[in-house]
Design an enzyme around this catalytic site. Structure first.
Site, short mmCIF file in Angstrom:
data_model
loop_
_atom_site.label_atom_id
_atom_site.label_comp_id
_atom_site.label_asym_id
_atom_site.label_seq_id
_atom_site.Cartn_x
_atom_site.Cartn_y
_atom_site.Cartn_z
N TYR A 1 0.84 -1.21 0.00
CA TYR A 1 0.00 0.00 0.00
C TYR A 1 0.88 1.26 0.00
O TYR A 1 0.64 2.21 -0.76
CB TYR A 1 -0.94 -0.03 1.21
CG TYR A 1 -1.50 1.31 1.61
CD1 TYR A 1 -2.53 1.90 0.87
CD2 TYR A 1 -0.98 2.01 2.70
CE1 TYR A 1 -3.02 3.15 1.22
CE2 TYR A 1 -1.47 3.25 3.05
CZ TYR A 1 -2.48 3.82 2.31
OH TYR A 1 -2.95 5.06 2.65
N TYR B 1 -11.62 12.91 1.54
CA TYR B 1 -11.66 12.58 2.98
C TYR B 1 -12.93 13.13 3.61
O TYR B 1 -13.98 13.09 2.98
CB TYR B 1 -10.41 13.12 3.71
CG TYR B 1 -9.11 12.90 3.01
CD1 TYR B 1 -8.71 11.62 2.62
CD2 TYR B 1 -8.25 13.95 2.74
CE1 TYR B 1 -7.49 11.41 1.99
CE2 TYR B 1 -7.03 13.76 2.12
CZ TYR B 1 -6.66 12.48 1.74
OH TYR B 1 -5.46 12.29 1.12
N1 GLU Z 1 0.33 7.19 2.36
C1 GLU Z 1 -0.50 8.10 3.08
C2 GLU Z 1 -0.96 7.48 4.38
O1 GLU Z 1 -1.20 6.33 4.39
C3 GLU Z 1 -1.66 8.43 2.22
C4 GLU Z 1 -2.53 9.43 2.83
C5 GLU Z 1 -3.27 10.23 1.84
O2 GLU Z 1 -2.77 10.70 0.83
O3 GLU Z 1 -4.46 10.39 2.15
O4 GLU Z 1 -1.07 8.12 5.38
#
Ligand code: GLU
Length: 297
Positions: free
Chosen positions: A186, A235
């Site tokens: 991920y 978000y």
């Molecule tokens: N790699 C980041 C994390 O897992 C991604 C967060 C994002 O861009 O929302 O926190």
């Protein structure tokens, strides 16, 4: 379109002063906060760009859009037994709902949901890290797209919340692969480096079918992907972004936001590293709000 993008750059750039690049990932905290890019690609193939539109940046959660698209293509409806399609109303890395909702993440664009999508892809295709990068090369028409190993290492070093989510998923029976392996892959997806122009090209399959060999070129799932972008793409600010900008979009903490305007036939990407407190780029949001207002939604 070209003079419009330049006007938008002038208007949106100064708004970045109200924020800071992501601080919790050290490699992202070091990015020049003054960078700014806006790229628009039309379904007829015209490209327009302003600012640092050919400079690669960390796509971060924008990867979630493309990994979800691949999972819908390659895995199919069984994916939806493992992840829902509702806005979470919580921060992107929150694990509170995972505990109370039996390990089924609210949507594929929060971290827990994206880790489930990664797990599902990894289960069917062990070499998915290479496969994902290759698909992004095909979609963007650019063989130079690559992972940024410094960002990848930086995320592995600081990604305890994501590992917490993965272990909770495992405990609830919603993770097949090893939690450390799933989170490392991920993180790798998130560490892909692409420019605004490359990302706008890559998102064009959400606007119209594309020529070429990319698995997503036909845009089979575009309507449903756009639905999830509208409701969950920014978000816990997705409602605010829908109200202000009105385009389906996906943001990342690298400061990029990809948006598509099917009615007007274009895909766009704006980039500016400083973020608001929700993790969305301030100047990229402003740029896309101006672009939507000027071109119509
Ligand atoms: N790699 C980041 C994390 O897992 C991604 C967060 C994002 O861009 O929302 O926190």
């Amino acid at each position: 379109m070209q003079p419009l993008l330049e006007r938008i750059e002038d208007a949106a750039r100064p708004t970045a002063e109200d924020g800071l690049p992501a601080q919790y990932i050290p490699a992202l905290a070091r990015v020049d906060p003054k960078k700014f890019a806006l790229a628009v690609v039309t379904k007829e193939g015209a490209e327009y760009a302003a600012g640092d539109a050919d400079e690669p940046f960390s796509i971060q959660s924008i990867s979630k859009l493309f990994t979800l698209a691949l999972a819908m293509e390659w895995i199919g409806d069984s994916l939806w037994d493992r992840v829902k399609r509702e806005p979470s109303g919580m921060r992107f890395n929150s694990i509170i709902q995972l505990e109370t909702e039996n390990g089924v993440p609210r949507n594929p664009f929060i971290n827990a949901g994206a880790i489930v999508v990664t797990d599902a892809l990894l289960h069917t295709r062990p070499s998915i890290a290479v496969g994902f990068r290759n698909q992004m090369r095909l979609l963007s028409g650019d063989e130079s797209v690559r992972y940024d190993s410094e960002v990848h290492r930086s995320e592995i070093a600081t990604g305890d919340m994501n590992r917490a989510a993965a272990f909770l998923l495992k405990a609830k029976g919603n993770l097949t692969e090893d939690p450390i392996e799933a989170t490392n892959v991920y993180f790798q997806f998130c560490s892909l480096a692409m420019s605004a122009r490359q990302l706008a090209r890559a998102a064009l399959f959400l606007v119209a079918p594309q020529p070429g060999d990319a698995a997503l070129a036909k845009g089979t799932h575009a309507l449903r992907l756009r639905a999830i972008m509208r409701t969950c793409g920014l978000y816990d600010q997705s409602g605010e972004f829908a109200f202000r900008v009105g385009l389906p979009a996906k943001s990342g903490v690298g400061g990029g936001i990809v948006a598509v305007n099917p009615a007007k036939g274009y895909a766009a990407c704006a980039w500016s590293p400083p973020l608001d407190k929700f993790g969305n780029s301030i100047a990229a949001t402003e740029a896309l709000a101006l672009l939507a207002a000027e071109t119509g939604v």
